[in-house]
Design a protein around this motif. Structure first.
Motif, short mmCIF file in Angstrom:
data_model
loop_
_atom_site.label_atom_id
_atom_site.label_comp_id
_atom_site.label_asym_id
_atom_site.label_seq_id
_atom_site.Cartn_x
_atom_site.Cartn_y
_atom_site.Cartn_z
N SER A 91 0.83 -1.20 0.00
CA SER A 91 0.00 0.00 0.00
C SER A 91 0.86 1.25 0.00
CB SER A 91 -0.92 0.00 1.22
OG SER A 91 -1.73 1.16 1.25
N HIS A 92 1.95 1.21 0.76
CA HIS A 92 2.87 2.35 0.81
C HIS A 92 3.51 2.62 -0.55
CE1 HIS A 92 6.01 5.10 2.03
NE2 HIS A 92 6.95 4.22 1.68
N LEU A 93 4.04 1.58 -1.16
CA LEU A 93 4.75 1.77 -2.43
C LEU A 93 3.80 2.00 -3.60
CD1 LEU A 93 7.78 -0.68 -2.21
CD2 LEU A 93 7.76 1.79 -1.97
N LEU A 94 2.59 1.49 -3.51
CA LEU A 94 1.64 1.65 -4.61
C LEU A 94 0.66 2.80 -4.37
CD1 LEU A 94 0.76 -2.09 -5.35
CD2 LEU A 94 2.43 -0.64 -6.53
N GLY A 95 0.89 3.56 -3.33
CA GLY A 95 0.03 4.71 -3.06
C GLY A 95 -1.40 4.31 -2.77
N GLY A 96 -1.59 3.13 -2.18
CA GLY A 96 -2.92 2.67 -1.85
C GLY A 96 -3.62 1.89 -2.95
N ALA A 97 -3.00 1.82 -4.12
CA ALA A 97 -3.62 1.09 -5.24
C ALA A 97 -3.57 -0.42 -4.98
CB ALA A 97 -2.89 1.41 -6.54
N SER A 98 -4.52 -1.13 -5.53
CA SER A 98 -4.54 -2.58 -5.38
C SER A 98 -3.56 -3.23 -6.34
CB SER A 98 -5.95 -3.12 -5.66
OG SER A 98 -6.25 -2.97 -7.04
N LEU A 99 -3.20 -4.48 -6.06
CA LEU A 99 -2.30 -5.21 -6.95
C LEU A 99 -2.93 -5.39 -8.33
CD1 LEU A 99 -0.94 -8.06 -4.61
CD2 LEU A 99 -0.23 -5.67 -4.76
N ALA A 100 -4.22 -5.68 -8.35
CA ALA A 100 -4.91 -5.91 -9.62
C ALA A 100 -4.89 -4.68 -10.51
CB ALA A 100 -6.35 -6.36 -9.37
N ASN B 12 18.62 3.10 -1.38
CA ASN B 12 19.34 4.11 -2.16
C ASN B 12 18.56 4.57 -3.38
OD1 ASN B 12 21.68 4.13 -0.50
ND2 ASN B 12 22.39 2.26 -1.49
N LEU B 13 17.46 3.88 -3.68
CA LEU B 13 16.61 4.27 -4.80
C LEU B 13 15.52 5.22 -4.32
CD1 LEU B 13 16.13 0.82 -6.60
CD2 LEU B 13 17.84 2.59 -7.06
N THR B 14 14.96 5.95 -5.26
CA THR B 14 13.85 6.84 -4.93
C THR B 14 12.58 6.02 -4.67
OG1 THR B 14 13.11 7.09 -7.22
CG2 THR B 14 14.83 8.61 -6.43
N LEU B 15 11.61 6.64 -4.06
CA LEU B 15 10.34 5.96 -3.83
C LEU B 15 9.72 5.54 -5.15
CD1 LEU B 15 8.05 5.12 -1.90
CD2 LEU B 15 7.10 7.43 -2.16
N SER B 16 9.82 6.40 -6.15
CA SER B 16 9.27 6.09 -7.47
C SER B 16 9.94 4.86 -8.08
CB SER B 16 9.43 7.29 -8.40
OG SER B 16 8.97 6.99 -9.70
N GLU B 17 11.24 4.76 -7.94
CA GLU B 17 11.97 3.61 -8.49
C GLU B 17 11.59 2.32 -7.77
OE1 GLU B 17 16.16 5.60 -10.08
OE2 GLU B 17 15.86 5.28 -7.91
#
Length: 291
Positions: A45-54, A117-122
């Protein structure tokens, strides 16, 4: 010769060969979401901004069409140079191209998902690649070089009314016919039935073996095992009598009847493995934060 085959493979993939199609990938995502534990839910949830896996399961297929993502085309498959239908095998040093392949990609993006060491986006992109590639690697023809993973084997679907190819038949025609549609609602319903079989039905006693290779510390070990697992189906179920047996034939009858339960089981494997894999990544993230 291998370079030429890889170039052709990349070209055909760019023309629209999607493993499982959007419905199949969403199905894998819905199944995996069901098996996330507490840490897995928080991490994704943190890395996907709350989006679901699907909802992000097909992102990698769209991304590879962009200038930034075109490098990733070869990462959706591995070209097994084996002897279908007599012998199916995956050998990393023989079959994984210089640009990388799905086996090395899963290992790489697992590491990247944990790399501070990577950005959140990466790191977000890394998780989205993992979600997609754990679906891709269960589609048997994404682990096979013969006729560019079946893209060059012309077949028909629907009583000869639609011309397609063997790869596309496994990507979309078989799972979408089995599920009864191609939209997200269909994927959610389809996944619900598969989850029931994972919990109490026909897959209950099989799923432990599907995840027996479960350590994210093994690098390419687990992804290679999964590729081998899918690849052996090319000989046993996808092309048991070789390409000539299906070339120019309609596959929506007897072939579909035999292939449908295989495709469904492969989607079950992809979803269940993905859920547990993400849980292991999340656990590694927690342990890292405690150090």
């Amino acid at each position: 010769m291998k370079t030429a085959v890889l170039a052709l493979s990349a070209s055909l993939f760019a023309q629209g060969a999607y493993s499982w199609g959007a419905m199949g990938h969403a199905t894998v995502g819905y199944i995996a979401q069901n098996y996330l534990d507490g840490a897995g839910k928080i991490f994704t949830s943190h890395l996907l901004g709350g989006a679901s896996l699907a909802s992000v399961a097909s992102w990698a297929d769209s991304y590879r069409y962009t200038d930034a993502g075109k490098f990733s085309a070869s990462l959706h498959y591995i070209d097994a140079h084996d002897e279908v239908p007599h012998k199916c095998s995956v050998k990393l040093d023989r079959d994984c191209g210089e640009e990388g392949c799905i086996v090395t990609a899963i290992a790489n993006y697992t590491d990247r998902a944990l790399n501070d060491n990577l950005t959140l986006s990466e790191r977000t992109d890394a998780v989205k690649f993992i979600i997609h590639f754990l679906g891709d690697i269960t589609q048997p023809l994404h682990t096979e070089n013969l006729d560019v993973g079946g893209n060059e084997i012309s077949v028909f679907w629907g009583n000869g009314t639609a011309k397609t190819n063997l790869h596309a038949a496994w990507d979309r025609s078989i799972p979408e016919t089995l599920a009864g549609g191609s939209d997200d609602a269909t994927a959610a319903k389809f996944a619900k039935g598969i989850i029931a079989d994972l919990d109490t039905g026909i897959y209950k006693d099989l799923k432990e073996d599907w995840t027996s290779c479960g350590s994210i510390k093994r690098g390419t070990g687990c992804p290679k095992a999964w590729a081998q697992d899918a690849n052996k189906l090319v000989c046993s179920d996808v092309l048991p009598d070789g390409p000539d047996a299906v070339e120019g034939k309609d596959l929506s009858g007897d072939y579909y009847t035999k292939a449908a339960p295989i495709a469904r089981q492969q989607l079950a494997k992809g979803g269940y493995r993905l859920g547990l894999w993400l849980n292991k990544i999340a656990k590694a993230e927690q342990l890292k934060c405690r150090d």
